[in-house]
Scaffold this motif. Structure first.
Motif, PDB file in Angstrom:
ATOM      1  N   ILE A  90       0.835  -1.208   0.000  1.00  0.00           N
ATOM      2  CA  ILE A  90       0.000   0.000   0.000  1.00  0.00           C
ATOM      3  C   ILE A  90       0.868   1.255   0.000  1.00  0.00           C
ATOM      4  O   ILE A  90       0.607   2.214  -0.734  1.00  0.00           O
ATOM      5  CB  ILE A  90      -0.948  -0.023   1.212  1.00  0.00           C
ATOM      6  N   HIS A  91       1.937   1.236   0.795  1.00  0.00           N
ATOM      7  CA  HIS A  91       2.798   2.413   0.854  1.00  0.00           C
ATOM      8  C   HIS A  91       3.566   2.615  -0.451  1.00  0.00           C
ATOM      9  O   HIS A  91       3.908   3.759  -0.803  1.00  0.00           O
ATOM     10  CB  HIS A  91       3.743   2.313   2.055  1.00  0.00           C
ATOM     11  N   GLU A 102       3.123  10.249   5.889  1.00  0.00           N
ATOM     12  CA  GLU A 102       3.296  10.083   7.336  1.00  0.00           C
ATOM     13  C   GLU A 102       2.472   8.882   7.801  1.00  0.00           C
ATOM     14  O   GLU A 102       1.265   8.999   8.003  1.00  0.00           O
ATOM     15  CB  GLU A 102       2.862  11.338   8.088  1.00  0.00           C
ATOM     16  N   PRO A 103       3.102   7.718   7.954  1.00  0.00           N
ATOM     17  CA  PRO A 103       2.352   6.550   8.424  1.00  0.00           C
ATOM     18  C   PRO A 103       1.934   6.733   9.881  1.00  0.00           C
ATOM     19  O   PRO A 103       2.709   7.227  10.710  1.00  0.00           O
ATOM     20  CB  PRO A 103       3.357   5.401   8.290  1.00  0.00           C
ATOM     21  N   LEU A 104       0.707   6.333  10.197  1.00  0.00           N
ATOM     22  CA  LEU A 104       0.237   6.342  11.577  1.00  0.00           C
ATOM     23  C   LEU A 104       0.245   4.940  12.157  1.00  0.00           C
ATOM     24  O   LEU A 104       0.349   4.758  13.369  1.00  0.00           O
ATOM     25  CB  LEU A 104      -1.175   6.940  11.649  1.00  0.00           C
ATOM     26  N   SER A 105       0.100   3.964  11.296  1.00  0.00           N
ATOM     27  CA  SER A 105       0.095   2.555  11.689  1.00  0.00           C
ATOM     28  C   SER A 105       0.205   1.750  10.402  1.00  0.00           C
ATOM     29  O   SER A 105       0.394   2.308   9.321  1.00  0.00           O
ATOM     30  CB  SER A 105      -1.194   2.202  12.442  1.00  0.00           C
ATOM     31  N   LEU A 106       0.058   0.428  10.493  1.00  0.00           N
ATOM     32  CA  LEU A 106       0.124  -0.386   9.281  1.00  0.00           C
ATOM     33  C   LEU A 106      -1.000  -0.055   8.309  1.00  0.00           C
ATOM     34  O   LEU A 106      -0.863  -0.260   7.102  1.00  0.00           O
ATOM     35  CB  LEU A 106       0.047  -1.879   9.658  1.00  0.00           C
ATOM     36  N   ASP A 107      -2.117   0.459   8.818  1.00  0.00           N
ATOM     37  CA  ASP A 107      -3.305   0.577   7.975  1.00  0.00           C
ATOM     38  C   ASP A 107      -3.789   2.006   7.741  1.00  0.00           C
ATOM     39  O   ASP A 107      -4.868   2.204   7.185  1.00  0.00           O
ATOM     40  CB  ASP A 107      -4.452  -0.257   8.558  1.00  0.00           C
ATOM     41  N   GLU A 108      -3.019   3.015   8.136  1.00  0.00           N
ATOM     42  CA  GLU A 108      -3.454   4.378   7.847  1.00  0.00           C
ATOM     43  C   GLU A 108      -2.250   5.305   7.724  1.00  0.00           C
ATOM     44  O   GLU A 108      -1.184   5.070   8.302  1.00  0.00           O
ATOM     45  CB  GLU A 108      -4.428   4.911   8.908  1.00  0.00           C
ATOM     46  N   ALA A 109      -2.454   6.377   6.946  1.00  0.00           N
ATOM     47  CA  ALA A 109      -1.367   7.332   6.715  1.00  0.00           C
ATOM     48  C   ALA A 109      -1.935   8.641   6.199  1.00  0.00           C
ATOM     49  O   ALA A 109      -3.024   8.686   5.603  1.00  0.00           O
ATOM     50  CB  ALA A 109      -0.362   6.776   5.706  1.00  0.00           C
ATOM     51  N   TYR A 110      -1.175   9.707   6.464  1.00  0.00           N
ATOM     52  CA  TYR A 110      -1.446  11.006   5.856  1.00  0.00           C
ATOM     53  C   TYR A 110      -0.581  11.158   4.615  1.00  0.00           C
ATOM     54  O   TYR A 110       0.593  10.761   4.610  1.00  0.00           O
ATOM     55  CB  TYR A 110      -1.087  12.151   6.802  1.00  0.00           C
ATOM     56  N   ASP A 241       9.268  11.986   8.345  1.00  0.00           N
ATOM     57  CA  ASP A 241      10.405  11.581   9.177  1.00  0.00           C
ATOM     58  C   ASP A 241      10.080  11.649  10.662  1.00  0.00           C
ATOM     59  O   ASP A 241      10.963  11.863  11.484  1.00  0.00           O
ATOM     60  CB  ASP A 241      11.617  12.475   8.881  1.00  0.00           C
ATOM     61  N   ARG A 242       8.812  11.477  10.984  1.00  0.00           N
ATOM     62  CA  ARG A 242       8.415  11.560  12.394  1.00  0.00           C
ATOM     63  C   ARG A 242       9.139  10.502  13.214  1.00  0.00           C
ATOM     64  O   ARG A 242       9.132   9.310  12.869  1.00  0.00           O
ATOM     65  CB  ARG A 242       6.903  11.371  12.538  1.00  0.00           C
ATOM     66  N   THR A 243       9.764  10.932  14.295  1.00  0.00           N
ATOM     67  CA  THR A 243      10.528  10.027  15.144  1.00  0.00           C
ATOM     68  C   THR A 243       9.588   9.219  16.023  1.00  0.00           C
ATOM     69  O   THR A 243       8.679   9.765  16.657  1.00  0.00           O
ATOM     70  CB  THR A 243      11.498  10.810  16.037  1.00  0.00           C
ATOM     71  N   ARG A 244       9.806   7.911  16.042  1.00  0.00           N
ATOM     72  CA  ARG A 244       9.025   7.068  16.930  1.00  0.00           C
ATOM     73  C   ARG A 244       9.427   7.363  18.368  1.00  0.00           C
ATOM     74  O   ARG A 244      10.616   7.384  18.703  1.00  0.00           O
ATOM     75  CB  ARG A 244       9.280   5.598  16.613  1.00  0.00           C
TER      76      ARG A 244
END
Length: 276
Positions: A90-91, A102-110, A241-244
């Protein structure tokens, strides 16, 4: 018009992702209420299909509660390696439209699609093509929200779920949020929603009527955020590049651990998982 108002942001959210993958891969599960997780006495639902959700089954619900709500519920053990592989597919599709993902999780992103890399004209057309390609390449459906900031795009992606999309056009953000319950707002969890309820704040319009000083007094550093989103405002950039900030591990044991050696072994195993 300001630069913020002219941004084009898409929030893509896969529909019942884990459960949909299982139904895709096992035709016998299609149309049936499915829970990803374990039916053990102390199991927890990791994800629920839309058929299960109609009975009130939700993620993070104890398996025993889910079974009471839906006696025909089918439990399927999770296959995270498969979900990660599909997420990678998907990505790869996203990357054809923008490098600002910007991934938020495996199943959603901006996705910031302000730059029209494929010459499709509108962000809505880009969202439609992304959703079509996801279905063609993975067999799964996705919903999308399209707007000029992240807050509104995320809200919009819930409007026509599953397998739909919704657009909040520039200048329409404040009107869009005014009738929505505050529970739907990002950053308003159950505890905060209950506190707002006690203050007579139930909708976006109720929130907008409050002064910045009032919100800061009652909600501290979150006050300015609530003040802004009640007006449909959100200046946050899509950050690829959001840091975990954290990593965790959790385990539901079949029975309570009371022996010190067993507790230590359990903690050590989870610590190893976090370290890995």
């Amino acid at each position: 018009m300001s630069g913020v108002a002219t941004r084009k942001i898409i929030h893509v959210d896969m529909d019942a992702f884990f459960a949909s993958v299982e139904q895709r891969d096992d035709p016998a599960l299609r149309g049936r209420p499915v829970a990803v997780g374990h039916a053990a006495a102390r199991g927890v639902v990791a994800a629920a299909s839309y058929e299960a959700r109609r009975f009130g089954v939700r993620s993070a619900m104890p398996s025993t509660t889910a079974q009471r709500k839906c006696p025909d519920l089918v439990f399927v053990p999770p296959r995270f390696e498969v979900y990660r592989a599909v997420s990678t597919q998907i990505h790869a599709i996203f990357s054809d439209y923008t490098h600002l993902i910007e991934p938020l999780s495996l199943d959603e992103a901006y996705l910031d699609v302000t730059a029209d890399r494929r010459g499709l004209g509108t962000a809505s057309a880009r969202a439609e093509e992304i959703r079509r390609r996801i279905f063609e390449e993975t067999g799964l459906t996705a919903s999308a929200g399209v707007s000029y900031n992240k807050f509104l795009a995320k809200l919009a992606s819930d409007q026509n779920k599953p397998n739909g999309q919704f657009v909040v056009a520039p200048g329409r953000g404040e009107a869009f949020v005014e009738d929505l319950p505050v529970q739907r707002f990002h950053g308003v969890g159950p505890v905060t929603a209950a506190k707002m309820e006690g203050l007579g704040i139930r909708t976006g319009a109720d929130l907008r009527r409050q002064s910045l000083a009032f919100l800061q007094h009652h909600f501290g550093k979150s006050g300015p955020w609530y003040y802004a989103i009640a007006r449909g405002q959100d200046d946050r950039a899509v950050n690829p590049d959001r840091t975990r900030k954290s990593s965790g591990s959790e385990t539901t044991f079949a029975s309570d651990l009371t022996d010190p050696d067993a507790i230590e072994a359990g903690v050590a195993a989870m610590a190893d998982d976090v370290w890995a």
